[in-house]
Design an enzyme around this catalytic site. Structure first.
Site, PDB file in Angstrom:
ATOM      1  N   SER A 176      19.936  64.059  49.297  1.00 19.70           N
ATOM      2  CA  SER A 176      19.847  65.047  48.219  1.00 19.70           C
ATOM      3  C   SER A 176      20.678  64.559  47.045  1.00 19.70           C
ATOM      4  O   SER A 176      21.646  63.808  47.223  1.00 19.70           O
ATOM      5  CB  SER A 176      20.382  66.400  48.704  1.00 19.70           C
ATOM      6  OG  SER A 176      20.606  67.292  47.614  1.00 19.70           O
ATOM      7  N   TYR A 189      26.969  71.013  52.964  1.00 16.13           N
ATOM      8  CA  TYR A 189      25.637  70.444  52.762  1.00 16.13           C
ATOM      9  C   TYR A 189      25.736  69.109  52.029  1.00 16.13           C
ATOM     10  O   TYR A 189      25.157  68.099  52.448  1.00 16.13           O
ATOM     11  CB  TYR A 189      24.770  71.425  51.978  1.00 16.13           C
ATOM     12  CG  TYR A 189      23.399  70.898  51.627  1.00 16.13           C
ATOM     13  CD1 TYR A 189      22.366  70.915  52.565  1.00 16.13           C
ATOM     14  CD2 TYR A 189      23.128  70.386  50.362  1.00 16.13           C
ATOM     15  CE1 TYR A 189      21.101  70.427  52.253  1.00 16.13           C
ATOM     16  CE2 TYR A 189      21.870  69.899  50.034  1.00 16.13           C
ATOM     17  CZ  TYR A 189      20.865  69.929  50.981  1.00 16.13           C
ATOM     18  OH  TYR A 189      19.612  69.438  50.664  1.00 16.13           O
ATOM     19  N   LYS A 193      24.830  65.247  53.325  1.00 17.79           N
ATOM     20  CA  LYS A 193      23.829  64.421  52.653  1.00 17.79           C
ATOM     21  C   LYS A 193      24.428  63.115  52.141  1.00 17.79           C
ATOM     22  O   LYS A 193      23.739  62.089  52.067  1.00 17.79           O
ATOM     23  CB  LYS A 193      23.178  65.211  51.511  1.00 17.79           C
ATOM     24  CG  LYS A 193      22.328  66.383  51.978  1.00 17.79           C
ATOM     25  CD  LYS A 193      21.217  65.933  52.914  1.00 17.79           C
ATOM     26  CE  LYS A 193      20.281  67.058  53.291  1.00 17.79           C
ATOM     27  NZ  LYS A 193      19.155  66.600  54.153  1.00 17.79           N
TER      28      LYS A 193
END
Length: 284
Positions: A176, A189, A193
């Site tokens: 991401s 998160y 990533k």
């Protein structure tokens, strides 16, 4: 793909325009540019969102697909949609990628069914939001278990199989732009990533002698179920669109050509890369 049009039908028209309404495969000719016939590709989290967008492009290019997801109904709906739209062979498995036993047994079942795996795309992922100083260890580990541990387990099983076969292959991680931008309230998160980028780079070096290419895709702002709350916030959409040179969000199918390129066995010298597909967001 009707769920895509339904997902934005209740948002204001200017926001819908900013997000974008491209349909998978519209104006494309992936079959004429790439030939994945006879190739078997596993897509984890392939029953919706970016995973399904990539699966559609892979099917269009002729690949046989093994779709993994935790929701059996969504798996079957994705299978029916892919076959109706592109034809070819699609099979689905229910699998929680954070469960080691499930990953081991599911991968073995895929090999039993198809005879081999040529490419695995570790796309399954979850998100979450919390002020960092209120974030619990349980919440941190919940996201890491799927996004990082899941990628590790899937790549480990795939690499074992590919090394044993001796015919090379391709491993692809869906990261991401959060891995390279600041991501407030979702540090877990973003950290997961960023970690898969490091994992892929290490694998690219270690597995090169086996002919296994390892690369990442970094999607930008994309209209998926995971971004449903953000999509409903007009100010948020306008702010992110304003920082995107193409002046819109992406749609899941926009990640498809990158997945097809990385799965293409003729790209024998392309490894250790991170393909950013974000409409220019990270450079502006």
């Amino acid at each position: 793909w009707g769920s895509w049009s339904r997902s934005i039908s209740d948002t204001p028209s200017d926001v819908r325009q900013a997000v974008g309404r491209s349909r998978p495969g519209a104006g494309s000719s992936l079959r004429t540019m790439f030939d994945l016939r006879g190739r078997v590709v596993v897509v984890t989290g392939g029953n919706g969102g970016i995973g399904l967008g990539m699966a559609g492009a892979l099917a269009e290019a002729g690949a046989d697909l093994a779709i993994w997801g935790t929701n059996g109904e969504k798996n079957e709906a994705a299978k029916a949609d892919l076959i109706a739209t592109h034809g070819g062979r699609v099979e689905t498995w229910r699998c929680d990628v954070s469960d080691e036993d499930a990953v081991v047994s599911t991968f073995a079942s895929v090999v039993d069914t198809f005879g081999k795996v040529d490419c695995l795309i570790a796309n399954a992922g979850i998100s979450g939001g919390a002020l960092f100083h209120h974030m619990t260890l349980a919440e941190w580990r919940r996201v890491m278990a799927v996004n990082l541990d899941g990628a590790f387990l899937c790549f480990r099983e795939a690499s074992r199989h590919m090394i044993e076969r001796g015919e090379g292959g391709s491993l692809v991680a869906v990261s991401s732009t959060s891995a390279i931008d600041g991501a407030p309230r979702m540090e877990h998160y973003a950290a997961s990533k960023a970690a898969v980028l490091a994992l892929i780079r290490g694998l690219a070096v270690e597995l090169a002698r086996h002919g296994i290419r390892c690369n990442s895709i970094l999607p930008g702002w994309t209209d998926t179920e995971m971004m449903a709350l953000g999509r409903e916030n007009e100010k948020f959409v306008r702010n992110t669109v304003g920082r995107t040179p193409l002046r819109r969000w992406g749609v899941p199918s926009a990640m498809g050509p990158a997945a097809v390129f990385l799965a293409d066995p003729t790209q024998t010298f392309h490894t250790g890369d991170a393909l950013v597909v974000d409409g220019g967001y990270t450079i502006f």
